[in-house]
Enzyme design. Structure first.
Site, PDB file in Angstrom:
ATOM      1  N   CYS A 115      54.154  -1.279   1.851  1.00 16.39           N
ATOM      2  CA  CYS A 115      52.821  -0.561   1.728  1.00 16.39           C
ATOM      3  C   CYS A 115      52.251  -1.039   0.365  1.00 16.39           C
ATOM      4  O   CYS A 115      51.711  -2.146   0.367  1.00 16.39           O
ATOM      5  CB  CYS A 115      53.341   0.932   1.818  1.00 16.39           C
ATOM      6  SG  CYS A 115      52.263   2.218   1.613  1.00 16.39           S
ATOM      7  N   HIS A 219      56.126   1.775   6.670  1.00 17.27           N
ATOM      8  CA  HIS A 219      57.048   2.118   6.039  1.00 17.27           C
ATOM      9  C   HIS A 219      58.347   1.824   6.917  1.00 17.27           C
ATOM     10  O   HIS A 219      58.962   2.934   7.572  1.00 17.27           O
ATOM     11  CB  HIS A 219      57.080   3.449   5.475  1.00 17.27           C
ATOM     12  CG  HIS A 219      56.294   3.380   4.240  1.00 17.27           C
ATOM     13  ND1 HIS A 219      56.727   3.214   3.000  1.00 17.27           N
ATOM     14  CD2 HIS A 219      55.094   3.811   4.098  1.00 17.27           C
ATOM     15  CE1 HIS A 219      55.735   3.450   2.178  1.00 17.27           C
ATOM     16  NE2 HIS A 219      54.683   3.582   2.806  1.00 17.27           N
ATOM     17  N   GLU A 221      61.365   1.610   6.413  1.00 22.65           N
ATOM     18  CA  GLU A 221      62.797   2.328   5.797  1.00 22.65           C
ATOM     19  C   GLU A 221      62.668   3.810   6.303  1.00 22.65           C
ATOM     20  O   GLU A 221      63.458   4.258   6.107  1.00 22.65           O
ATOM     21  CB  GLU A 221      62.789   2.219   4.184  1.00 22.65           C
ATOM     22  CG  GLU A 221      61.767   3.110   3.618  1.00 22.65           C
ATOM     23  CD  GLU A 221      60.116   2.991   3.592  1.00 22.65           C
ATOM     24  OE1 GLU A 221      59.855   1.736   4.210  1.00 22.65           O
ATOM     25  OE2 GLU A 221      59.502   3.617   2.965  1.00 22.65           O
TER      26      GLU A 221
END
Ligand code: MN
Length: 256
Positions: A115, A219, A221
């Site tokens: 990001c 993202h 994660e």
């Protein structure tokens, strides 16, 4: 060479923000980064803004680098006046992370930029950003969907062959989207390797074989525990790149 033993996972630095809370500067990093990196077989360590002069020394003790998400990069760093929607700049964080990018590049340290991290790496290497997608690229998808951190809300089409396509094992995927900025002109040595259907850049990577560097606008994660395999695959590819890189480093070590 086999992977390192599970009790000796590689150390990965994750850049972190400094945020003023009740008049004190506090280190801030979404916990999900360190959780996802642990799941992927790393030991994570948070790297808040520090004196950029320490970047190379710091990374010499680290096996991989993650540049995390966060507020907008200072637009003057790529030669533009700030858009009215721009976040308050954080010159310390920008300078520290730009120094990390250059030090990681110099050492060919595997780097996953996420990001803001992807945008920051792009700026560090001379690229530019779209400062505000809704006003500068009308007729695009809603990319700022922060209420849906863990939801795959739009498609990204991946160029092949590319490091990213190899990592994902897929030519397209569906991603979350928590950004109002995006990469515009790629920096020196970088190329765009994924776009949303509206043309917005969703990933870029280092063009040469000498540095495993991938930047994604989404993202991973937040998505590595979903049923879809892509984000686990991306983190596993990063892990493999780190293993290969540390194996090279230990082969070089006796003469060093
Ligand atoms: Mn998006």
């Amino acid at each position: 060479m086999p992977n390192p033993a599970p009790h000796h996972p590689p150390l990965v630095a994750v850049s972190a923000a400094s945020e003023d809370v009740d008049g004190r500067a506090r280190v801030r990093l979404n916990r999900v980064y360190t959780d996802a990196l642990l799941r992927a077989g790393f030991l994570p360590v948070a790297a808040p803004p520090m004196d950029p002069a320490y970047a190379a020394t710091f990374l010499s003790r680290i096996d991989g680098l993650v540049l995390s998400g966060g507020d907008d990069v200072e637009p003057r760093l790529y030669g533009q006046p700030p858009h009215p929607t721009a976040d308050r700049p954080d010159p310390e964080r920008d300078a520290w992370e730009i120094a990390l990018v250059h030090a990681a590049h110099q050492r060919a340290l595997p780097t996953l930029a996420i990001c803001r991290g992807a945008q920051l790496a792009n700026v560090a290497l001379g690229g530019t950003l779209v400062q505000d997608i809704p006003s500068e690229r009308p007729d695009t998808l809603a990319h700022s969907r922060a209420q849906e951190r863990g939801r795959r809300v739009h498609r990204a089409v991946v160029d092949a062959p590319s490091r990213l396509a190899a990592a994902l094992g897929a030519a397209e995927l569906s991603v979350n989207s928590l950004h109002h900025q995006a990469v515009d002109r790629p920096g020196e040595g970088l190329r765009v390797v994924a776009r949303a259907d509206d043309g917005i850049v969703e990933a870029l990577e280092w063009t040469g074989d000498d540095w495993w560097m991938v930047g994604v606008q989404w993202h991973p994660e937040e998505l590595d525990t979903t049923a879809e395999p892509w984000d686990r695959a991306l983190l596993a590819a990063f892990r493999n790149a780190v293993s290969a890189s540390t194996a090279n480093a230990s082969r070089r070590a006796p003469g060093a």
